[in-house]
Scaffold this active site. Sequence first.
Site, short mmCIF file in Angstrom:
data_model
loop_
_atom_site.label_atom_id
_atom_site.label_comp_id
_atom_site.label_asym_id
_atom_site.label_seq_id
_atom_site.Cartn_x
_atom_site.Cartn_y
_atom_site.Cartn_z
N ALA A 38 10.00 37.95 26.03
CA ALA A 38 10.11 36.64 26.68
C ALA A 38 10.90 35.63 25.88
O ALA A 38 11.43 34.67 26.44
CB ALA A 38 8.72 36.08 26.97
N SER A 39 11.01 35.81 24.57
CA SER A 39 11.72 34.83 23.74
C SER A 39 13.20 35.20 23.57
O SER A 39 13.94 34.48 22.89
CB SER A 39 11.05 34.71 22.36
OG SER A 39 11.04 35.98 21.71
N LYS A 181 19.27 48.40 31.71
CA LYS A 181 20.23 49.27 31.06
C LYS A 181 20.47 48.74 29.64
O LYS A 181 20.19 47.57 29.38
CB LYS A 181 21.53 49.33 31.86
CG LYS A 181 22.44 48.11 31.69
CD LYS A 181 23.82 48.39 32.27
CE LYS A 181 24.77 47.27 31.96
NZ LYS A 181 25.22 47.17 30.58
N LYS A 215 24.25 42.43 43.79
CA LYS A 215 25.30 41.49 44.17
C LYS A 215 25.52 41.51 45.68
O LYS A 215 25.47 42.56 46.32
CB LYS A 215 26.59 41.82 43.43
CG LYS A 215 26.54 41.49 41.93
CD LYS A 215 27.89 41.68 41.26
CE LYS A 215 27.83 41.28 39.80
NZ LYS A 215 27.64 39.83 39.61
N GLU A 249 37.30 40.98 32.25
CA GLU A 249 36.82 39.74 31.63
C GLU A 249 37.95 39.14 30.81
O GLU A 249 38.72 39.88 30.18
CB GLU A 249 35.61 40.00 30.74
CG GLU A 249 34.33 40.24 31.51
CD GLU A 249 33.12 40.43 30.63
OE1 GLU A 249 31.99 40.16 31.11
OE2 GLU A 249 33.27 40.87 29.47
N HIS A 273 27.59 50.23 36.17
CA HIS A 273 27.97 49.30 37.23
C HIS A 273 29.03 49.90 38.17
O HIS A 273 28.86 49.93 39.39
CB HIS A 273 28.53 48.01 36.64
CG HIS A 273 27.56 47.25 35.79
ND1 HIS A 273 26.21 47.31 35.96
CD2 HIS A 273 27.75 46.40 34.74
CE1 HIS A 273 25.61 46.53 35.07
NE2 HIS A 273 26.52 45.98 34.33
N ARG A 393 36.10 41.53 46.95
CA ARG A 393 36.01 40.81 45.68
C ARG A 393 34.55 40.50 45.39
O ARG A 393 33.92 39.70 46.10
CB ARG A 393 36.85 39.53 45.74
CG ARG A 393 37.03 38.86 44.39
CD ARG A 393 37.95 37.66 44.54
NE ARG A 393 38.09 36.93 43.30
CZ ARG A 393 39.15 36.97 42.51
NH1 ARG A 393 40.17 37.72 42.84
NH2 ARG A 393 39.21 36.27 41.41
N ARG A 487 47.30 42.46 30.44
CA ARG A 487 46.69 43.33 31.45
C ARG A 487 45.99 44.53 30.82
O ARG A 487 45.36 45.32 31.51
CB ARG A 487 47.77 43.86 32.41
CG ARG A 487 48.25 42.85 33.42
CD ARG A 487 49.38 43.43 34.29
NE ARG A 487 49.04 44.70 34.91
CZ ARG A 487 48.36 44.83 36.06
NH1 ARG A 487 47.94 43.74 36.69
NH2 ARG A 487 48.11 46.02 36.56
#
Length: 514
Positions: A38-39, A181, A215, A249, A273, A393, A487
Amino acid sequence: MGSGEWSLQKRDSFRTDSFSGNENVPEIGCLSIIVLGASGDLAKKKTFPALFHLYCQGFLPPDEVHIFGYARTKISDDELRNRIHGYLVSERSPSSSEDVSKFLQLIKYVSGAYDAAEGFQLLDKEIAKHEFSKSSQEGSSRRLFYLALPPSVYPPVCRMIRKYCMNKSDLGGWTRIVVEKPFGKDLGSAEELSSQIGELFDEPQIYRIDHYLGKELVQNLLVLRFANRFFLPLWNRDNIDNVQIVFREDFGTEGRGGYFDEYGIIRDIIQNHLLQVLCLVAMEKPVSLKPEHIRDEKVKVLQSVLPIKDEEVVLGQYEGYRDDPTVPDLSNTPTFATVILHIHNERWEGVPFILKAGKALNSRKAEIRVQFKDVPGDIFKCKKQGRNEFVIRLQPSEAMYMKLMVKQPGLEMSTVQSELDLSYRQRYQHVTIPEAYERLILDTIRGDQQHFVRRDELKAAWEIFTPLLHRIDDGEMKPIPYQPGSRGPAEADELLAKAGYVQTHGYIWIPPTL
């Protein structure tokens, strides 16, 4: 909606679980949600905010739910609440201070080790005290354990939960665990982890969370494919040339270099993913929408993937990655990878599935790009302008659009590439798209495992990537350096071209403004 405005519909939805439909099941008792770790960062940034948003929408009624935080850090209830407070309110959910305050009062903190009986005995005592205060019949209450922890401590934590924190009997209640994961580092470690947890809990109690499956646009895939007639005859090797599933990213590891270096981009993004997305793009229509029927079809896709060829892999590492003091000077860990998979079945024979992920690139996005074959007998001579593409997207600016040829407005008979566009921000202006973790946590409460990874599915996924990962770990394959903000390696674009992908020059999709 304020925390007091609980609708009957929400409460019924909240209480729905795998026991629904059995009239002999007794009244279900209260719900305890226990966040272990939890922390830590994951709990503060993702788990508690997701619980708060569910609370604000009426899915966690305060008269039935209590939330417990458990970690080694010795802090008080109020200290944990103060740590969480700043992460609860965002532009997306401008909640009142009253809602925040009432939610925080639902949280109690228990400190203890992850492998010692004393802490878990105290945790069980606190949970039982909450259940007694809600007059829940013993065994009718529900306990959800969310392991926001590193996988290395899953086995001891699961042993402690099994020994000290389970419901005492089964009167309609349940105990479920959610694990994050990475589920291992390769096939061997994943199977060992699965065996250790599987000895303690049955598969219906285990929820292996992959937030990509929560998502909005990923969850839309089955509807798009199987509820629209015009996609049904097109979605195959006769019409589709290649499929790209991309994660990009525009920043590097940013202080997480030491952690990231243990795993690399394939373990971190592609093996889980992107492979999960591939399953939904490629699977056959399930018999029904029951979780097991959907997961059966996903497993069939994974079992049909051919072994990865080295010549269909490009690895990269951005320049400056090793400057991070937590990263070894001679690190061979890829921060970029393009991998081509081939599915050996009737629908997809000969269609390359290109999985691409990278850090420190020139843009941030995640998308699925289905490229169709050239039009036979091209009387308009428009092949150079690009192919038809269906693009989904996933983030940011959720949208789906179809790239197609149209007549250029004017007196001349010339063609130009344009799009049919469904941009969520424009079409659904007054709808808040829920975060993935909200949806998935609600699914665990309802007992719906559709969007979670089953054990045989996890095994099949690791079988695909483990040989490649071992070759990288042994230094047999080296990442190519690339400039941050680019890229990625030029060799990756060359591999795409070899696979048959035709890049459109001069066309850029621009998200529509309101």
